[in-house]
Design a protein around this motif. Sequence first.
Motif, PDB file in Angstrom:
ATOM      1  N   SER A  75       0.847  -1.198   0.000  1.00  0.00           N
ATOM      2  CA  SER A  75       0.000   0.000   0.000  1.00  0.00           C
ATOM      3  C   SER A  75       0.878   1.241   0.000  1.00  0.00           C
ATOM      4  N   ASP A  77       0.977   5.917  -0.062  1.00  0.00           N
ATOM      5  CA  ASP A  77       0.292   7.184   0.146  1.00  0.00           C
ATOM      6  C   ASP A  77       0.292   7.986  -1.158  1.00  0.00           C
ATOM      7  N   VAL A  83       3.318   2.365   2.517  1.00  0.00           N
ATOM      8  CA  VAL A  83       2.733   2.302   3.858  1.00  0.00           C
ATOM      9  C   VAL A  83       3.076   0.963   4.492  1.00  0.00           C
ATOM     10  N   GLU A  84       2.773  -0.129   3.784  1.00  0.00           N
ATOM     11  CA  GLU A  84       3.032  -1.466   4.320  1.00  0.00           C
ATOM     12  C   GLU A  84       3.175  -2.453   3.176  1.00  0.00           C
ATOM     13  N   GLN A 121      -6.803   1.675   7.503  1.00  0.00           N
ATOM     14  CA  GLN A 121      -6.219   2.429   8.615  1.00  0.00           C
ATOM     15  C   GLN A 121      -4.717   2.531   8.437  1.00  0.00           C
ATOM     16  N   ALA A 122      -4.120   3.504   9.086  1.00  0.00           N
ATOM     17  CA  ALA A 122      -2.669   3.649   9.072  1.00  0.00           C
ATOM     18  C   ALA A 122      -2.038   2.639  10.025  1.00  0.00           C
ATOM     19  N   SER A 124       0.085   1.483  13.136  1.00  0.00           N
ATOM     20  CA  SER A 124       0.352   2.102  14.437  1.00  0.00           C
ATOM     21  C   SER A 124       1.849   2.214  14.698  1.00  0.00           C
ATOM     22  N   GLN A 126       5.855   1.338  12.627  1.00  0.00           N
ATOM     23  CA  GLN A 126       6.467   1.011  11.341  1.00  0.00           C
ATOM     24  C   GLN A 126       7.065  -0.385  11.375  1.00  0.00           C
ATOM     25  N   HIS A 142      -2.533  -2.699   5.687  1.00  0.00           N
ATOM     26  CA  HIS A 142      -3.097  -1.392   6.021  1.00  0.00           C
ATOM     27  C   HIS A 142      -2.992  -0.476   4.810  1.00  0.00           C
ATOM     28  N   PRO A 144      -4.482   3.088   4.245  1.00  0.00           N
ATOM     29  CA  PRO A 144      -5.267   4.266   4.613  1.00  0.00           C
ATOM     30  C   PRO A 144      -5.597   5.114   3.391  1.00  0.00           C
ATOM     31  N   GLN A 150      -7.664   4.941  -1.884  1.00  0.00           N
ATOM     32  CA  GLN A 150      -6.698   3.980  -1.359  1.00  0.00           C
ATOM     33  C   GLN A 150      -5.913   3.395  -2.523  1.00  0.00           C
TER      34      GLN A 150
END
Length: 431
Positions: A75, A77, A83-84, A121-122, A124, A126, A142, A144, A150
């Motif tokens: 994912s 941004d 993100v992940e 969701q983001a 929590s 890293q 995740h 977000p 998304q």
Amino acid sequence: MATVSPLTQAANEQVIPGPRDCFWARGPVSADPYVNIAYPDSSVFYWAAMFTVPDGARLDMAGEFAHSRYQSLISYDNRGRPVESVADYLIEPNKGSINPFRAGARRDSRHRDYTIEVVGQALSTQNVEGKNLAGLKRNKIHAPAFSGQQALLYRIYAPDDKANESGGVDLPKPVLTLADGRRLTGSEACKALKTNQPLQITLDALGIPTSQYRELISQPDKPDTWPAVIPAKWHIQLDRKSLIGIYTGDINYESRRSAGGFYPNPDNNYIRTIVNRRHGPVVVIRAKMPTTPKTFDGDKKMTDAQLRYWSICSNQSFANTRVNDCLFDEEVPLDQNGYYTIVISREADRPRNARQECGMAWLPMADDGDGVFDKDVSIIQIRNMLASDDFKQAIQNVEIDGTAEEVMGEYYPQLMYTMTNAVEVAMPCNT
């Protein structure tokens, strides 16, 4: 019967090849003749999905493990920062199936199903990036929203021989469960997810502006070959400020290592250097090759190694982010001590012995150089994927820019500028 004009026929024949569907509508991205942007590895295929999960709904991705060296869902941004990542080996397979990417697993099993939940969701905290986290499991990703959107990218690295771009299996399918319990798949799921929405990314997500690039290469106090220096300096990838810092010297050592590229894969760590033909038309790189699994010929079991995957790419500028070509580990001949020799040049300057039979690999420089302003510039980038804890010379262990040679030792790429005839004389080959 209606006739098709020659122009329409030609356009139809130029449609981007490879599988796609209403969810994975963008891609596959790779080297030419595919869509070529954000520095793709030419042995890799990428698909992108932009979507919005309705309020109260749940999105799952149902797929099959590919016949390939690696696969992942990642994912991002709106600036193209990861993100992940949910890399293949982390995924717990469905009941009755196996995960062929885990060390020792059979790669040819017919039972290879998995399911991953997409969480809007983001993170929590890293996650650890670039290293093999054997023993962990991850069946959620995740993703977000940004500007109501998304983003997921699906990657397949080095499909097995005779497998298609998606590794001989279908692309992962969206399964959307609405708040009222209705379950949507196929085109109904795509419609509810609004997968045909336009991109909501920033302008620099896929490359830096050409005006900024022009300023970086035209600094009045720098030589016309800057930042290509002798001896070559290899830079680790940090954030975008540090990427620009290759030209300015402003490096942010406290930044996240995977944030500086253009949709980078956080399972990789990278080093890159900028070369310039005005130092010499032929570049020769030599170093020891890390051990990796051998999968292209469809080996029956996945083996453990220092890295999951290694590659070297010849690229154009940070403005157009195009790849010229890449080589991955199984494509590079090694000497009896495990060392490689790679020659990089324009086609016209290629030494006649820069070929596999002579123990050397070759990569092209583009005739138009950086593709923007300087016909002599190329960017060379090396990937180390999912390093094992006991491989201390991995790029993942280079913590400070400028210390790569000290950390990597014999795996550090030594680079030399030379001439075509010098390579032919110094490394004769009669094969």
